[in-house]
Structures are given as structure tokens and as C-alpha cells.
Design a protein around this motif. Sequence first.
Motif, PDB file in Angstrom:
ATOM      1  N   THR A   1       0.825  -1.211   0.000  1.00  0.00           N
ATOM      2  CA  THR A   1       0.000   0.000   0.000  1.00  0.00           C
ATOM      3  C   THR A   1       0.858   1.260   0.000  1.00  0.00           C
ATOM      4  OG1 THR A   1      -0.160  -0.162   2.420  1.00  0.00           O
ATOM      5  CG2 THR A   1      -1.968  -1.081   1.135  1.00  0.00           C
ATOM      6  N   THR A   2       2.129   1.127   0.364  1.00  0.00           N
ATOM      7  CA  THR A   2       3.039   2.272   0.307  1.00  0.00           C
ATOM      8  C   THR A   2       3.146   2.791  -1.120  1.00  0.00           C
ATOM      9  OG1 THR A   2       4.311   1.251   2.092  1.00  0.00           O
ATOM     10  CG2 THR A   2       5.340   3.090   0.946  1.00  0.00           C
ATOM     11  N   SER A   3       3.030   1.898  -2.088  1.00  0.00           N
ATOM     12  CA  SER A   3       3.117   2.313  -3.492  1.00  0.00           C
ATOM     13  C   SER A   3       1.981   3.257  -3.850  1.00  0.00           C
ATOM     14  CB  SER A   3       3.077   1.085  -4.408  1.00  0.00           C
ATOM     15  OG  SER A   3       1.868   0.373  -4.239  1.00  0.00           O
ATOM     16  N   ASN A   4       0.819   3.095  -3.215  1.00  0.00           N
ATOM     17  CA  ASN A   4      -0.299   3.994  -3.480  1.00  0.00           C
ATOM     18  C   ASN A   4       0.040   5.422  -3.073  1.00  0.00           C
ATOM     19  OD1 ASN A   4      -2.448   1.403  -2.128  1.00  0.00           O
ATOM     20  ND2 ASN A   4      -1.627   1.587  -4.195  1.00  0.00           N
ATOM     21  N   ILE A   5       0.747   5.558  -1.947  1.00  0.00           N
ATOM     22  CA  ILE A   5       1.136   6.883  -1.459  1.00  0.00           C
ATOM     23  C   ILE A   5       2.126   7.534  -2.416  1.00  0.00           C
ATOM     24  CG2 ILE A   5       2.249   8.127   0.441  1.00  0.00           C
ATOM     25  CD1 ILE A   5       1.222   5.921   2.320  1.00  0.00           C
ATOM     26  N   PHE A   6       3.142   6.784  -2.828  1.00  0.00           N
ATOM     27  CA  PHE A   6       4.143   7.344  -3.735  1.00  0.00           C
ATOM     28  C   PHE A   6       3.549   7.607  -5.118  1.00  0.00           C
ATOM     29  CE2 PHE A   6       7.185   5.656  -0.598  1.00  0.00           C
ATOM     30  CZ  PHE A   6       7.991   6.774  -0.458  1.00  0.00           C
ATOM     31  N   THR A   7       2.596   6.801  -5.535  1.00  0.00           N
ATOM     32  CA  THR A   7       1.921   7.051  -6.809  1.00  0.00           C
ATOM     33  C   THR A   7       1.179   8.376  -6.767  1.00  0.00           C
ATOM     34  OG1 THR A   7       1.640   4.694  -7.308  1.00  0.00           O
ATOM     35  CG2 THR A   7       0.126   6.222  -8.383  1.00  0.00           C
ATOM     36  N   TYR A   8       0.538   8.642  -5.639  1.00  0.00           N
ATOM     37  CA  TYR A   8      -0.185   9.912  -5.474  1.00  0.00           C
ATOM     38  C   TYR A   8       0.769  11.095  -5.578  1.00  0.00           C
ATOM     39  CZ  TYR A   8      -2.629  13.732  -3.134  1.00  0.00           C
ATOM     40  OH  TYR A   8      -3.178  14.954  -2.820  1.00  0.00           O
ATOM     41  N   PHE A   9       1.899  11.018  -4.869  1.00  0.00           N
ATOM     42  CA  PHE A   9       2.841  12.136  -4.860  1.00  0.00           C
ATOM     43  C   PHE A   9       3.587  12.282  -6.192  1.00  0.00           C
ATOM     44  CE2 PHE A   9       2.697  11.619  -0.134  1.00  0.00           C
ATOM     45  CZ  PHE A   9       2.205  12.897   0.138  1.00  0.00           C
ATOM     46  N   SER A  10       3.697  11.193  -6.947  1.00  0.00           N
ATOM     47  CA  SER A  10       4.375  11.278  -8.243  1.00  0.00           C
ATOM     48  C   SER A  10       3.402  11.643  -9.366  1.00  0.00           C
ATOM     49  CB  SER A  10       5.055   9.948  -8.576  1.00  0.00           C
ATOM     50  OG  SER A  10       4.088   8.932  -8.798  1.00  0.00           O
ATOM     51  N   LYS A  11       2.156  11.943  -8.998  1.00  0.00           N
ATOM     52  CA  LYS A  11       1.109  12.308  -9.945  1.00  0.00           C
ATOM     53  C   LYS A  11       0.828  11.178 -10.929  1.00  0.00           C
ATOM     54  CE  LYS A  11       1.970  17.272  -9.619  1.00  0.00           C
ATOM     55  NZ  LYS A  11       2.204  18.537 -10.349  1.00  0.00           N
ATOM     56  N   GLY A  12       0.789   9.958 -10.385  1.00  0.00           N
ATOM     57  CA  GLY A  12       0.441   8.806 -11.193  1.00  0.00           C
ATOM     58  C   GLY A  12      -1.054   8.557 -11.169  1.00  0.00           C
ATOM     59  N   ASN A  13      -1.446   7.370 -11.599  1.00  0.00           N
ATOM     60  CA  ASN A  13      -2.857   6.987 -11.650  1.00  0.00           C
ATOM     61  C   ASN A  13      -3.182   6.221 -10.380  1.00  0.00           C
ATOM     62  OD1 ASN A  13      -5.363   5.827 -12.154  1.00  0.00           O
ATOM     63  ND2 ASN A  13      -4.957   5.568 -14.338  1.00  0.00           N
ATOM     64  N   LEU A  14      -3.762   6.917  -9.387  1.00  0.00           N
ATOM     65  CA  LEU A  14      -3.996   6.318  -8.080  1.00  0.00           C
ATOM     66  C   LEU A  14      -4.980   5.154  -8.156  1.00  0.00           C
ATOM     67  CD1 LEU A  14      -3.342   6.420  -5.085  1.00  0.00           C
ATOM     68  CD2 LEU A  14      -5.188   8.076  -4.788  1.00  0.00           C
ATOM     69  N   ALA A  15      -6.016   5.288  -8.980  1.00  0.00           N
ATOM     70  CA  ALA A  15      -6.999   4.210  -9.105  1.00  0.00           C
ATOM     71  C   ALA A  15      -6.333   2.943  -9.640  1.00  0.00           C
ATOM     72  CB  ALA A  15      -8.135   4.643 -10.031  1.00  0.00           C
ATOM     73  N   LEU A  16      -5.462   3.105 -10.639  1.00  0.00           N
ATOM     74  CA  LEU A  16      -4.737   1.961 -11.186  1.00  0.00           C
ATOM     75  C   LEU A  16      -3.801   1.371 -10.142  1.00  0.00           C
ATOM     76  CD1 LEU A  16      -3.842   0.144 -13.545  1.00  0.00           C
ATOM     77  CD2 LEU A  16      -2.215   1.941 -14.194  1.00  0.00           C
ATOM     78  N   SER A  17      -3.176   2.218  -9.348  1.00  0.00           N
ATOM     79  CA  SER A  17      -2.254   1.759  -8.307  1.00  0.00           C
ATOM     80  C   SER A  17      -2.968   0.873  -7.296  1.00  0.00           C
ATOM     81  CB  SER A  17      -1.624   2.958  -7.604  1.00  0.00           C
ATOM     82  OG  SER A  17      -0.769   2.544  -6.557  1.00  0.00           O
ATOM     83  N   VAL A  18      -4.118   1.343  -6.818  1.00  0.00           N
ATOM     84  CA  VAL A  18      -4.888   0.566  -5.836  1.00  0.00           C
ATOM     85  C   VAL A  18      -5.340  -0.755  -6.446  1.00  0.00           C
ATOM     86  CG1 VAL A  18      -6.999   0.509  -4.455  1.00  0.00           C
ATOM     87  CG2 VAL A  18      -5.639   2.603  -4.563  1.00  0.00           C
ATOM     88  N   LEU A  19      -5.805  -0.692  -7.698  1.00  0.00           N
ATOM     89  CA  LEU A  19      -6.264  -1.907  -8.372  1.00  0.00           C
ATOM     90  C   LEU A  19      -5.125  -2.916  -8.513  1.00  0.00           C
ATOM     91  CD1 LEU A  19      -8.453  -3.470  -9.902  1.00  0.00           C
ATOM     92  CD2 LEU A  19      -7.748  -2.266 -11.976  1.00  0.00           C
TER      93      LEU A  19
END
Length: 293
Positions: free
Chosen positions: A82-100
Amino acid sequence: MVGAFEQALLALMIFVIMLGMGASLTPRDFILALKRPYGLAIGVISQYGFMPFIGFLLITFLPLPEAIAIGVLIMACMPGGTTSNIFTYFSKGNLALSVLMTVTSTVFGVILIPIVLLIYASALDLEIPRENIIATLVLLLVPVAIGMTMRKINANVGAVTEFMGSALALFFILFIMVSWVPRNWQFLVTTTPATYVAAIGLGLFGITIGYTFARVLRLHPRNARTVALETGIQNGPLAIAIVAFTFSGDQAQSYMAVPALYSLFIVIVSTLVTLVFRRANTAAEQKLPDSLL
């Protein structure tokens, strides 16, 4: 290396983390995911194709003792954290895809982790009790199911639980940095360079290969950043929990070395990668001129 109190705390934190992961989901998410097999395939290939193979190469080419090699293999076969979800958010990635991708790799992990461990452990002639690992993984689906139920009953409770799960995952890694490092300073000083290369390289190579793979598939830059972080950021707390619940005594302490070091350094690596991603993203966004001319 990890005391009884820390193991009890870890068990509680893993439960809450999995609870939060479940609270981020609804049955509709799985239906939508099944309608997009392309995205699911990318996630599964990234987690259970690239990462175990990277671990295999590190074990093959680095002079690692058996205990460290087992730790590397277990860490490499973990689902996304789940840490990847946090870094995805801060890197302006696709948070929905990250969680999925995180949830998909966790759910599929119950089946795929033992299979991948069997393949690579046999190739490397390493002994890993897969039955205990399977039992641990199945038990971890219980809090995920509870979290999904909480989300269905009350969306607000589900949202709070989801936030707590993500926050605790990051807290555990920070906890290792603050409390574990001073107590295990002698271990850190005497650890061989090859062990550090394996612990740091696993995440760094995973992020690099994940990003390259996504760009080859011509994914949008936001999705490419997401795939990169989801590939390289494994569930370190889960790896430590599996080792703690599967092995005992000095054997468990030895196997925990790489997951502990990985959890320590992946935050540093991911922070640097996130800064690079944000800079690249900012450079790509051309500012509008002040005038209409």
C-alpha cells in the motif's frame, strides 16, 4: 532482529493494512477489472513475472549465503504494498490503477506466490515451507473481506479504514528506521555489500524495468509511473510477517534481514524516483502564456 513485541505489533498492523485494502474495494471494482484484462495482465506480469526473476538473478550473480538468498526470494515474490499507493499519489500517477494493481497482486498472490516460490526455490535448490506461507496468505484475505464488508455497510467507515491502512504501512517502515536501525547497528555495519546490493537493487531494478515495460506498451506517462512504482515497491511488512509466522528462532531472524533492509531503503529509493517523476511531469506541462497573443 525483530523482537516479540515488534512481531505482535506487526501482526496487528498487517491486519489493519489488509483491512484498509479491503475497505478501498467494492465488488464493482473486481467486475470492472475483469472487463479490463489488459490492465490486470500488466499488474500480474509486473509483480509475479519481473520481480521474482530479478530476485533470481540477484541470487544467482551475487555471493549471498542461503539465509539471505531465501530472504531475497521471499521479498521478490511479495505482492505490491500500500506504500506504493502513497508514492503514486505524490508522483502524480494513476492512483486508481495503483490501488487496483495492489489489490489484484495481493488476491492473486494466494495462488501465485506459492507457485512462483516453488519454481524459483527448486531452480536455486532452496528449501521453503510453502504450506505455511499458503496458510498465512489465506488468513490475510480475511481482513480484506471484512474491509470490503465495512465499506459496503458504511462508506465513511470504509474511507477512514482505508486511510489508516495506508498510513500504517508507511508508519511501519518509519518505525523500522527509527527503532530498528539503532538496535541493529552492528548488523548493518557487518552486513556484506552483496546483501545491500540485493536489498536495494530489488526495488530499484523493479521500478526501472516496470517503467520500461509500461513505456514499451505505450502506456500514458501517468500509468507508466504507476506501473513502475507498483512493480518495484513490494509489501515489505507482509514479507516480514510471513517470515515471522513461518519460521522460528535464529532461522527467522536470518531470513528477515533482506525484507527489513528492503523496507528501510525502498522509502529512500521511492522518494528519489518520485522527485524525478514530478520533475519530468512538471517539465512536460507547458505553462500557458500570460497574454492571448
